[in-house]
Design a protein around this motif. Structure first.
Motif, mmCIF file in Angstrom:
data_model
loop_
_atom_site.group_PDB
_atom_site.id
_atom_site.type_symbol
_atom_site.label_atom_id
_atom_site.label_comp_id
_atom_site.label_asym_id
_atom_site.label_seq_id
_atom_site.Cartn_x
_atom_site.Cartn_y
_atom_site.Cartn_z
ATOM 1 N N UNK A 185 -28.531 39.222 0.888
ATOM 2 C CA UNK A 185 -29.747 38.059 1.137
ATOM 3 C C UNK A 185 -30.149 37.589 2.937
ATOM 4 N N UNK A 186 -31.470 37.664 2.750
ATOM 5 C CA UNK A 186 -31.358 37.151 4.687
ATOM 6 C C UNK A 186 -32.467 36.080 4.682
ATOM 7 N N UNK A 187 -33.218 35.726 5.212
ATOM 8 C CA UNK A 187 -34.746 34.706 6.512
ATOM 9 C C UNK A 187 -35.303 35.705 6.812
ATOM 10 N N UNK A 232 -22.815 41.260 9.133
ATOM 11 C CA UNK A 232 -24.169 41.039 9.922
ATOM 12 C C UNK A 232 -24.604 42.590 10.752
ATOM 13 N N UNK A 233 -24.744 42.818 9.500
ATOM 14 C CA UNK A 233 -25.474 44.675 9.568
ATOM 15 C C UNK A 233 -27.380 43.990 10.406
ATOM 16 N N UNK A 286 -33.656 37.999 -1.330
ATOM 17 C CA UNK A 286 -32.419 38.151 -2.253
ATOM 18 C C UNK A 286 -32.325 39.706 -3.087
ATOM 19 N N UNK A 287 -31.808 40.441 -2.059
ATOM 20 C CA UNK A 287 -30.609 41.474 -3.387
ATOM 21 C C UNK A 287 -32.236 42.488 -3.085
ATOM 22 N N UNK A 295 -28.587 40.703 8.874
ATOM 23 C CA UNK A 295 -28.139 39.979 7.704
ATOM 24 C C UNK A 295 -27.313 39.354 7.368
ATOM 25 N N UNK A 296 -26.595 38.279 7.129
ATOM 26 C CA UNK A 296 -25.442 38.012 6.058
ATOM 27 C C UNK A 296 -24.237 38.840 5.706
ATOM 28 N N UNK A 297 -24.793 39.475 4.924
ATOM 29 C CA UNK A 297 -24.458 40.173 3.852
ATOM 30 C C UNK A 297 -25.102 41.450 3.792
#
Length: 314
Positions: free
Chosen positions: A253-255, A199-200, A276-277, A218-220
């Motif tokens: 990954x994030x949306x 969650x950065x 992604x990435x 963002x999750x990771x």
């Protein structure tokens, strides 16, 4: 305030901030091998945010410097830590650092319809850290550490988001291994780190109504890097030094959301794109610096030194 419904005007945004608190610590050292420190801090931040109309073409019944909004925010921060150092031998030392931190926010935010709403947020964090240091004699040290750090969103993150979709705090898992050496006129250090985030809060490029950056969770994500620094004494007058940091900073990954607008530039929908990435914004993969120093005067207590510094940011 009465008068016309619209007008050309000049507004001015103000801050009236107050901060106070205390820090404390208590140290216990029964022998040369064991060292224990308990400490902490407690503080309160009072932030007055208000806006004034300093000029209006059609002022109506308003007066100069009338406040069109007034938002007081309060942040309370209380933390305690316990740090232990222990010498396993004359060369090997270890430490354990435990921190418990609680914060609370009181502020004026918005509800899901964008209307003002008094809000409160409370968070509690437990941040442990452990490490080892090995003495290399008079030439330097080698070290390794692992720590967990958690950080709250700032006031803008809360205010810019509705209460039902508040930003989440960041979690960081940091591992570092490195060495520092001094060999005659040459000194150097090498450090390798890996920072894994949950969650950065990252910048997207979007700005709010006063030009501040808007951040999202963002999750990771992660940062993996190598840091090298060194220096060399050429003679009594000349020294040269520098550092270089190479890193890979990625969101796994994030949306990403894009506004869809019509011919009148009115937002009618949003498109979602899965990324992604991808690189993290404002996180250069190469940063370096180089410095030359010359001691022009070294007579008795007098010292005059000139330096040339250069820096590169990728």
């Amino acid at each position: 305030l009465g008068g016309p419904g619209s007008s050309d005007l000049i507004r001015r945004l103000w801050l009236d901030n107050h901060f106070y608190g205390t820090v404390y610590s208590l140290r216990y050292r029964p022998n040369n091998r064991f060292d224990l420190t308990f400490g902490g801090s407690a503080n309160e931040y009072l932030g007055g945010h208000f806006g004034e109309v300093v000029w209006a073409r059609n002022a109506g019944d308003s007066e100069v410097r009338d406040r069109y909004y007034d938002n007081d925010a309060t942040k309370r921060d209380f933390s305690n830590y316990l740090r232990t150092n222990y010498a396993f031998s004359s060369d090997l030392n270890g430490y354990l650092d435990l921190q418990l931190r609680t914060i609370s926010y009181d502020f004026l935010g918005v509800d899901r319809n964008g209307s003002p709403l008094d809000q409160r947020a409370s968070l509690t964090f437990f941040n442990p850290k452990v490490g080892l240091t090995y003495d290399l004699g008079n030439t330097g040290q080698a070290y390794a550490s692992f720590g967990v750090a958690q950080r709250e969103p700032n006031r803008n993150d809360f205010v810019d988001a509705p209460a039902n979709s508040r930003p989440r705090p960041e979690q960081l898992y940091n591992t570092e291994i490195g060495v520092r050496r001094q060999e005659g006129d040459f000194s150097y250090g090498v450090n390798v780190y890996h920072m894994f985030y949950r969650d950065q809060l990252v910048l997207t490029g979007e700005l709010n109504d006063v030009g501040a950056n808007v951040r999202i969770n963002i999750p990771n994500s992660y940062r993996l890097g190598l840091e090298v620094q060194g220096g060399y004494t050429l003679n009594d007058r000349f020294t040269v030094g520098g550092n270089l940091a190479l890193s890979r900073n990625r969101a796994r990954s994030f949306t990403e959301l894009f506004d869809v607008v019509n011919e009148n530039f009115t937002t009618i929908d949003q498109d979602a794109v899965e990324r992604e990435d991808v690189p993290l914004a404002f996180s250069p993969s190469v940063v370096g610096a180089l410095e030359f120093n010359y001691r022009a005067i070294t007579t008795g207590p007098h010292l005059l030194e000139a330096g040339l510094q250069t820096k590169y940011v990728g």
